[in-house]
Motif scaffolding. Sequence first.
Motif, PDB file in Angstrom:
ATOM      1  N   ILE A  43       0.829  -1.198   0.000  1.00 60.85           N
ATOM      2  CA  ILE A  43       0.000   0.000   0.000  1.00 60.85           C
ATOM      3  C   ILE A  43       0.865   1.250   0.000  1.00 60.85           C
ATOM      4  O   ILE A  43       0.527   2.258  -0.624  1.00 60.85           O
ATOM      5  CB  ILE A  43      -0.990  -0.004   1.194  1.00 60.85           C
ATOM      6  CG1 ILE A  43      -1.930   1.181   1.108  1.00 60.85           C
ATOM      7  CG2 ILE A  43      -0.263  -0.017   2.513  1.00 60.85           C
ATOM      8  CD1 ILE A  43      -2.724   1.293  -0.168  1.00 60.85           C
ATOM      9  N   ALA A  44       2.028   1.198   0.674  1.00 58.89           N
ATOM     10  CA  ALA A  44       2.928   2.349   0.627  1.00 58.89           C
ATOM     11  C   ALA A  44       3.447   2.575  -0.789  1.00 58.89           C
ATOM     12  O   ALA A  44       3.544   3.713  -1.256  1.00 58.89           O
ATOM     13  CB  ALA A  44       4.091   2.139   1.590  1.00 58.89           C
ATOM     14  N   ALA A  45       3.766   1.488  -1.489  1.00 59.88           N
ATOM     15  CA  ALA A  45       4.237   1.613  -2.874  1.00 59.88           C
ATOM     16  C   ALA A  45       3.128   2.102  -3.790  1.00 59.88           C
ATOM     17  O   ALA A  45       3.366   2.910  -4.706  1.00 59.88           O
ATOM     18  CB  ALA A  45       4.781   0.268  -3.363  1.00 59.88           C
ATOM     19  N   GLY A  50      14.270 -10.059  -7.459  1.00 57.65           N
ATOM     20  CA  GLY A  50      13.133  -9.308  -6.927  1.00 57.65           C
ATOM     21  C   GLY A  50      12.531  -8.369  -7.950  1.00 57.65           C
ATOM     22  O   GLY A  50      11.300  -8.255  -8.065  1.00 57.65           O
ATOM     23  N   VAL A  51      13.398  -7.715  -8.722  1.00 60.21           N
ATOM     24  CA  VAL A  51      12.904  -6.811  -9.765  1.00 60.21           C
ATOM     25  C   VAL A  51      12.132  -7.590 -10.834  1.00 60.21           C
ATOM     26  O   VAL A  51      11.057  -7.174 -11.281  1.00 60.21           O
ATOM     27  CB  VAL A  51      14.077  -6.029 -10.395  1.00 60.21           C
ATOM     28  CG1 VAL A  51      13.608  -5.246 -11.617  1.00 60.21           C
ATOM     29  CG2 VAL A  51      14.704  -5.092  -9.376  1.00 60.21           C
ATOM     30  N   VAL A  52      12.690  -8.728 -11.241  1.00 62.66           N
ATOM     31  CA  VAL A  52      12.026  -9.529 -12.280  1.00 62.66           C
ATOM     32  C   VAL A  52      10.676 -10.060 -11.786  1.00 62.66           C
ATOM     33  O   VAL A  52       9.653  -9.956 -12.483  1.00 62.66           O
ATOM     34  CB  VAL A  52      12.933 -10.705 -12.699  1.00 62.66           C
ATOM     35  CG1 VAL A  52      12.175 -11.661 -13.624  1.00 62.66           C
ATOM     36  CG2 VAL A  52      14.182 -10.183 -13.399  1.00 62.66           C
ATOM     37  N   ALA A 100      -2.456  -9.640  -4.359  1.00 67.48           N
ATOM     38  CA  ALA A 100      -1.244  -9.293  -5.096  1.00 67.48           C
ATOM     39  C   ALA A 100       0.039  -9.373  -4.262  1.00 67.48           C
ATOM     40  O   ALA A 100       1.001 -10.052  -4.666  1.00 67.48           O
ATOM     41  CB  ALA A 100      -1.395  -7.908  -5.725  1.00 67.48           C
ATOM     42  N   PRO A 101       0.147  -8.689  -3.113  1.00 65.95           N
ATOM     43  CA  PRO A 101       1.436  -8.737  -2.397  1.00 65.95           C
ATOM     44  C   PRO A 101       1.808 -10.133  -1.926  1.00 65.95           C
ATOM     45  O   PRO A 101       2.989 -10.512  -1.970  1.00 65.95           O
ATOM     46  CB  PRO A 101       1.208  -7.788  -1.205  1.00 65.95           C
ATOM     47  CG  PRO A 101      -0.269  -7.682  -1.045  1.00 65.95           C
ATOM     48  CD  PRO A 101      -0.829  -7.837  -2.412  1.00 65.95           C
ATOM     49  N   PHE A 102       0.832 -10.916  -1.498  1.00 69.44           N
ATOM     50  CA  PHE A 102       1.135 -12.262  -1.027  1.00 69.44           C
ATOM     51  C   PHE A 102       1.521 -13.180  -2.179  1.00 69.44           C
ATOM     52  O   PHE A 102       2.405 -14.041  -2.041  1.00 69.44           O
ATOM     53  CB  PHE A 102      -0.065 -12.828  -0.267  1.00 69.44           C
ATOM     54  CG  PHE A 102      -0.426 -12.030   0.955  1.00 69.44           C
ATOM     55  CD1 PHE A 102       0.380 -12.050   2.081  1.00 69.44           C
ATOM     56  CD2 PHE A 102      -1.561 -11.239   0.970  1.00 69.44           C
ATOM     57  CE1 PHE A 102       0.054 -11.304   3.207  1.00 69.44           C
ATOM     58  CE2 PHE A 102      -1.904 -10.502   2.083  1.00 69.44           C
ATOM     59  CZ  PHE A 102      -1.089 -10.523   3.206  1.00 69.44           C
ATOM     60  N   ALA A 103       0.862 -13.009  -3.323  1.00 69.95           N
ATOM     61  CA  ALA A 103       1.210 -13.822  -4.493  1.00 69.95           C
ATOM     62  C   ALA A 103       2.643 -13.543  -4.940  1.00 69.95           C
ATOM     63  O   ALA A 103       3.398 -14.467  -5.287  1.00 69.95           O
ATOM     64  CB  ALA A 103       0.229 -13.533  -5.634  1.00 69.95           C
ATOM     65  N   VAL A 104       3.030 -12.270  -4.919  1.00 68.62           N
ATOM     66  CA  VAL A 104       4.389 -11.903  -5.318  1.00 68.62           C
ATOM     67  C   VAL A 104       5.413 -12.497  -4.339  1.00 68.62           C
ATOM     68  O   VAL A 104       6.466 -13.001  -4.743  1.00 68.62           O
ATOM     69  CB  VAL A 104       4.514 -10.371  -5.393  1.00 68.62           C
ATOM     70  CG1 VAL A 104       5.964  -9.958  -5.567  1.00 68.62           C
ATOM     71  CG2 VAL A 104       3.678  -9.826  -6.555  1.00 68.62           C
ATOM     72  N   VAL A 105       5.093 -12.453  -3.043  1.00 74.39           N
ATOM     73  CA  VAL A 105       5.995 -13.028  -2.040  1.00 74.39           C
ATOM     74  C   VAL A 105       6.153 -14.535  -2.260  1.00 74.39           C
ATOM     75  O   VAL A 105       7.272 -15.070  -2.221  1.00 74.39           O
ATOM     76  CB  VAL A 105       5.463 -12.743  -0.622  1.00 74.39           C
ATOM     77  CG1 VAL A 105       6.223 -13.569   0.414  1.00 74.39           C
ATOM     78  CG2 VAL A 105       5.585 -11.268  -0.295  1.00 74.39           C
ATOM     79  N   LEU A 106       5.048 -15.221  -2.494  1.00 70.93           N
ATOM     80  CA  LEU A 106       5.097 -16.666  -2.695  1.00 70.93           C
ATOM     81  C   LEU A 106       5.872 -17.042  -3.963  1.00 70.93           C
ATOM     82  O   LEU A 106       6.467 -18.122  -4.037  1.00 70.93           O
ATOM     83  CB  LEU A 106       3.674 -17.233  -2.774  1.00 70.93           C
ATOM     84  CG  LEU A 106       2.868 -17.159  -1.474  1.00 70.93           C
ATOM     85  CD1 LEU A 106       1.443 -17.656  -1.701  1.00 70.93           C
ATOM     86  CD2 LEU A 106       3.551 -17.973  -0.379  1.00 70.93           C
ATOM     87  N   VAL A 124       7.616  -6.946  -4.057  1.00 72.45           N
ATOM     88  CA  VAL A 124       6.362  -6.284  -3.671  1.00 72.45           C
ATOM     89  C   VAL A 124       6.413  -4.797  -4.003  1.00 72.45           C
ATOM     90  O   VAL A 124       5.435  -4.223  -4.505  1.00 72.45           O
ATOM     91  CB  VAL A 124       6.097  -6.506  -2.167  1.00 72.45           C
ATOM     92  CG1 VAL A 124       4.952  -5.622  -1.694  1.00 72.45           C
ATOM     93  CG2 VAL A 124       5.776  -7.962  -1.889  1.00 72.45           C
ATOM     94  N   VAL A 125       7.547  -4.158  -3.750  1.00 67.33           N
ATOM     95  CA  VAL A 125       7.671  -2.719  -4.020  1.00 67.33           C
ATOM     96  C   VAL A 125       7.558  -2.437  -5.512  1.00 67.33           C
ATOM     97  O   VAL A 125       6.863  -1.498  -5.933  1.00 67.33           O
ATOM     98  CB  VAL A 125       9.001  -2.183  -3.453  1.00 67.33           C
ATOM     99  CG1 VAL A 125       9.271  -0.773  -3.951  1.00 67.33           C
ATOM    100  CG2 VAL A 125       8.972  -2.196  -1.930  1.00 67.33           C
TER     101      VAL A 125
END
Length: 522
Positions: A66-68, A189-191, A220-226, A239-240
């Motif tokens: 949410i900050a991003a 992380g960027v990719v 979205a954020p949890f999917a990216v983390v996983l 995530v960012v």
Amino acid sequence: MHGLSDVVILLAVAVLGAALARRLGLLSPIVLVVVGLGLSFIPGFLDVHLEPDLVLVGILPPLLYIAALETSVPAFRTNIRPILLLAVGLVLFTALLVGLVVHLLLPAVPLSICVAFGAVVAPPDAVAATAVARRIGLPRRLVTILEGESLINDASALVLLRVGVAAATGPALDALQVGQEVLVAAGGGVVVGAIGFFVFAQLHKRTRDPLLDNALSLIAPFAVVLLAEPIGASSVVAVVVTGLGLGHKLPVLMSAGSRLQMGAFWRLVRFLLEGLVFVLVGLQLRDVLSGLDRPLGTVAAVTGAVLGTVFLTRFVWVFPAAYLGRLVPRTRRRDPVPPSFPAVIGWAGMRGVVTLAAALALPLSLPGVPSYSRNLFVWIAFAVIVFTLVVQGATLPTVARMLRVPADDPTQDALAEAGVQQQAGRAARKRLEKAADGAPEAVVTRLRQLIEDRTNTAWERLGGDERETPSQAYGRLRQEMIDAEREVFRQARDDGRIAEEVLVRAYRDLDLEESILRRSER
């Protein structure tokens, strides 16, 4: 935590603590930490053991996301140099100096694990930086730099922590292996973040149901983390990157209803999670104290040394980083820095729950190093969090006032808004004339007047006259009318003349109009 009842109690404490902070006019992160500290000593209160995965996988990703989403990509890009100097350079500098200081005081502990601990206490907290900076009204550029730093620094700190722990617990790492670790974490992380942005952008673009859009946003954020964690990529960076991309494209990806509902949804999520985070930090004091197994003199000496190093290294880094590049006249003219900015940035080094979670992720023991004590490092991390939050966070508003930090000029904002609103009005009128064929003239006339009223309202904000402006008079009178309409609809529902669904629909329309009126009053 033991069940749903514990979560409800913690959320209730967080809400009541935030309400108390607002009543007292204090910063809520500080009040919540103090409340948690007090509750940790009440016999029979919740015995909450903070798990690193709960923070790094369950709490941090949505807060970073949410900050991003709310971070301006153009502003982030403009300030990328100071952001990277703080988020990467300062983290490495602090970690190395803290590691050296700890190694001098505890020479039996390997330097690699000391530097890993330095990475634990190096990054200021994303939640604390955002909450404090916005609450005290710092200039927009300062807020962007602090938020940008807090979005990225967790990634550099966690990568350094991973490298330090690997060096201390496994075979020695050479420079090539360290470089590969950093490349996989940061580049991966960027990719992954770019993939997350592309996938969720396509999903949002094809969705017009606000509820589905909100569900996608939560996933979205949890999917990216996983996706990032199994391949060793930095989930923080991922995530960012996803959040920055989606936030920048949000106006063209979502419908108006989705944007409105998502904004309200994430404000609630952030309010609850931020409150929960600071209460959890305070509640750890009892466990942290019970785990100390070193003489008091050693504990006090190492804690004081780390606190002093963490505090001073930020200033030692910030002032040269702010001014050395401006020895070049062209850079100085293009990017002037008020003298108060580096001082405020130096003071705004509040640590938070990520520091404690990272300390808990340190190894429980080291082979062949009986003098190593994770409990001591956890205590020092906790002391750094409390000191920086309560002391620096509480005094930051006073420091900003004493330094006379130049505030953003509201007149410049109003002038820019009025100019763009006038341009938007011309575009709207041109589109209206093009599409008005066959429409009733009364409707077209009313829409033309609406365009003119919106433009006039934007220019009215530039006036310094104390008298009530036409838009203010309109807002005041229209509010009275809305209140009267609500009362009639409510009475009709009570009398059985309209169904509940009719009342809900009417109230929704009136509520939307009132929210627009209140927005225009700011």
